[in-house]
Design a protein around this motif. Structure first.
Motif, mmCIF file in Angstrom:
data_model
loop_
_atom_site.group_PDB
_atom_site.id
_atom_site.type_symbol
_atom_site.label_atom_id
_atom_site.label_comp_id
_atom_site.label_asym_id
_atom_site.label_seq_id
_atom_site.Cartn_x
_atom_site.Cartn_y
_atom_site.Cartn_z
ATOM 1 N N ARG A 173 0.832 -1.196 0.000
ATOM 2 C CA ARG A 173 0.000 0.000 0.000
ATOM 3 C C ARG A 173 0.868 1.246 0.000
ATOM 4 N N ALA A 174 0.333 2.318 -0.523
ATOM 5 C CA ALA A 174 1.112 3.549 -0.657
ATOM 6 C C ALA A 174 1.562 4.101 0.694
ATOM 7 N N ASP A 175 0.780 3.841 1.751
ATOM 8 C CA ASP A 175 1.101 4.401 3.073
ATOM 9 C C ASP A 175 1.862 3.411 3.956
ATOM 10 N N GLU A 176 2.366 2.332 3.375
ATOM 11 C CA GLU A 176 2.851 1.201 4.162
ATOM 12 C C GLU A 176 4.369 1.029 4.109
ATOM 13 N N LEU A 177 4.945 0.679 5.253
ATOM 14 C CA LEU A 177 6.309 0.166 5.299
ATOM 15 C C LEU A 177 6.229 -1.287 5.722
ATOM 16 N N ARG A 178 7.084 -2.136 5.146
ATOM 17 C CA ARG A 178 7.055 -3.551 5.533
ATOM 18 C C ARG A 178 8.462 -4.084 5.743
ATOM 19 N N SER A 179 8.531 -5.109 6.570
ATOM 20 C CA SER A 179 9.788 -5.760 6.895
ATOM 21 C C SER A 179 9.544 -7.255 6.908
ATOM 22 N N GLU A 180 10.567 -8.011 6.591
ATOM 23 C CA GLU A 180 10.425 -9.465 6.570
ATOM 24 C C GLU A 180 11.025 -10.078 7.836
ATOM 25 N N ALA A 181 10.281 -10.970 8.457
ATOM 26 C CA ALA A 181 10.709 -11.779 9.607
ATOM 27 C C ALA A 181 10.735 -11.020 10.925
ATOM 28 N N VAL A 182 11.255 -9.790 10.941
ATOM 29 C CA VAL A 182 11.382 -9.053 12.199
ATOM 30 C C VAL A 182 11.380 -7.554 11.915
ATOM 31 N N THR A 183 10.915 -6.791 12.882
ATOM 32 C CA THR A 183 11.017 -5.344 12.803
ATOM 33 C C THR A 183 11.242 -4.789 14.195
ATOM 34 N N VAL A 184 11.755 -3.571 14.250
ATOM 35 C CA VAL A 184 11.913 -2.842 15.507
ATOM 36 C C VAL A 184 11.337 -1.447 15.291
ATOM 37 N N LEU A 185 10.553 -0.975 16.259
ATOM 38 C CA LEU A 185 9.871 0.314 16.149
ATOM 39 C C LEU A 185 10.352 1.250 17.249
ATOM 40 N N ARG A 186 10.609 2.504 16.880
ATOM 41 C CA ARG A 186 10.959 3.538 17.858
ATOM 42 C C ARG A 186 10.331 4.845 17.419
ATOM 43 N N ASP A 187 9.657 5.507 18.382
ATOM 44 C CA ASP A 187 9.022 6.766 18.022
ATOM 45 C C ASP A 187 9.824 7.955 18.546
ATOM 46 N N ALA A 188 9.245 9.157 18.485
ATOM 47 C CA ALA A 188 9.960 10.387 18.818
ATOM 48 C C ALA A 188 9.835 10.774 20.285
ATOM 49 N N ASP A 189 9.232 9.934 21.119
ATOM 50 C CA ASP A 189 9.079 10.235 22.543
ATOM 51 C C ASP A 189 10.446 10.192 23.224
ATOM 52 N N VAL A 190 10.922 11.332 23.696
ATOM 53 C CA VAL A 190 12.263 11.404 24.280
ATOM 54 C C VAL A 190 12.347 10.667 25.611
ATOM 55 N N ARG A 191 11.192 10.332 26.209
ATOM 56 C CA ARG A 191 11.210 9.573 27.464
ATOM 57 C C ARG A 191 11.554 8.112 27.228
ATOM 58 N N ASP A 192 11.374 7.639 25.993
ATOM 59 C CA ASP A 192 11.658 6.256 25.609
ATOM 60 C C ASP A 192 10.802 5.241 26.352
ATOM 61 N N ASP A 193 9.626 5.643 26.833
ATOM 62 C CA ASP A 193 8.761 4.703 27.533
ATOM 63 C C ASP A 193 8.279 3.611 26.581
ATOM 64 N N GLY A 194 8.476 2.344 26.994
ATOM 65 C CA GLY A 194 7.953 1.218 26.235
ATOM 66 C C GLY A 194 8.589 1.019 24.877
ATOM 67 N N GLN A 195 9.843 1.399 24.723
ATOM 68 C CA GLN A 195 10.467 1.219 23.412
ATOM 69 C C GLN A 195 11.972 1.032 23.547
ATOM 70 N N PRO A 196 12.605 0.569 22.483
ATOM 71 C CA PRO A 196 12.007 0.176 21.206
ATOM 72 C C PRO A 196 11.180 -1.102 21.349
ATOM 73 N N ILE A 197 10.254 -1.305 20.427
ATOM 74 C CA ILE A 197 9.439 -2.520 20.410
ATOM 75 C C ILE A 197 9.928 -3.418 19.282
ATOM 76 N N LEU A 198 10.192 -4.673 19.611
ATOM 77 C CA LEU A 198 10.552 -5.663 18.591
ATOM 78 C C LEU A 198 9.366 -6.583 18.362
ATOM 79 N N LEU A 199 9.110 -6.871 17.108
ATOM 80 C CA LEU A 199 8.066 -7.811 16.716
ATOM 81 C C LEU A 199 8.672 -8.714 15.649
ATOM 82 N N GLY A 200 8.652 -10.019 15.889
ATOM 83 C CA GLY A 200 9.283 -10.917 14.927
ATOM 84 C C GLY A 200 8.700 -12.313 14.988
ATOM 85 N N PHE A 201 8.920 -13.075 13.938
ATOM 86 C CA PHE A 201 8.443 -14.448 13.869
ATOM 87 C C PHE A 201 9.523 -15.399 14.384
#
Length: 252
Positions: free
Chosen positions: A120-148
């Motif tokens: 999809r035009a609005d989509e990013l995808r990764s194979e097998a595993v990904t790691v997510l980090r947002d702009a919250d400087v407190r770093d609460d609950g991150q980075p998040i890893l999701l993988g098979f």
């Protein structure tokens, strides 16, 4: 940030739709397909898909969809390549695009992605595993890893998309590629690892995920490393004896 399960999405021959999920364990039904989820082995979600109908069904994909709550954009996404020619790196959601959207060339897409269709035009995808980090400087609950936990019985694709309400969704997709499920057949899907622990950086989490995947797959990790040289990725089919001799001289 926090991943909150919201639904199961199914794409199959004659069957397409979703069913809500709010917690584990859960049993959802989409048409003749039944998806069971269990988190007894947390941080892994174990799941399966079964055909409860009286006719066979071709299943393209089964996805566990999460809402990414309390995300402060921009969101950075680690994109793992599908194979050795696929780029791996960090992209920014809403800024960068999936490579498949730049050219509609099915053969090339099939080489570089489990699902050869355009993202999809609005989509990013990764194979097998990904790691997510947002702009919250407190770093609460991150980075998040999701993988098979594996990739032997089907591919696993992680997709980051906009939901209907404008929020961020993360899809953990078991990509079966139109595998046929006979009437009454049940198929176990590879477990999904979710690492939301605080205080650990992305490298530590990726190392932990890779070690667990290796353990579950009985990877050979104690044999000595092999040293070699391959002409293909530099010279392709134009390699000559002179090239080989030049590289041997440099290696010596």
């Amino acid at each position: 940030m926090e991943l909150i399960p919201v639904r199961i999405d199914v794409a199959a021959d004659g069957v397409a739709g979703s069913a809500p999920v709010s917690s584990f364990p859960a049993v959802t039904v989409v048409g003749p397909l039944e998806v069971r989820l269990d988190a007894a082995a947390w941080p892994s979600v174990r799941w399966s898909v079964a055909n409860r109908g009286d006719r066979s069904v071709r299943v393209r994909s089964v996805s566990l969809v999460f809402a990414l709550a309390d995300v402060q954009e921009p969101l950075r996404v680690f994109r793992n390549g599908y194979q050795s020619w696929s780029p791996t790196g960090v992209a920014t959601f809403g800024v960068d695009v999936d490579p498949s959207t730049k050219a509609n060339f099915e053969f090339l897409q099939a080489v570089h992605h489990a699902d050869q269709r355009q993202a999809r035009a609005d989509e990013l995808r990764s194979e097998a595993v990904t790691v997510l980090r947002d702009a919250d400087v407190r770093d609460d609950g991150q980075p998040i890893l999701l993988g098979f936990e594996a990739g032997t019985d089907h591919d696993g694709t992680l997709r980051v998309r906009r939901g209907e309400g404008g929020g961020v969704e993360v899809w953990a997709e078991a990509f079966l590629g139109d595998a046929v499920l006979a009437a009454g057949e049940e198929r176990a899907l590879h477990g999904i690892v979710i690492d939301e622990r605080d205080g650990l950086d992305a490298g530590v989490k990726l190392d932990g995920w890779a070690s667990e995947v290796g353990r579950l797959g009985a990877a050979r990790v104690h044999a000595p490393y092999q040293v070699g040289w391959c002409s293909w990725y530099h010279y392709f089919h134009d390699v000559t004896e002179a090239h080989l001799r030049q590289n041997l001289a440099l290696a010596g």
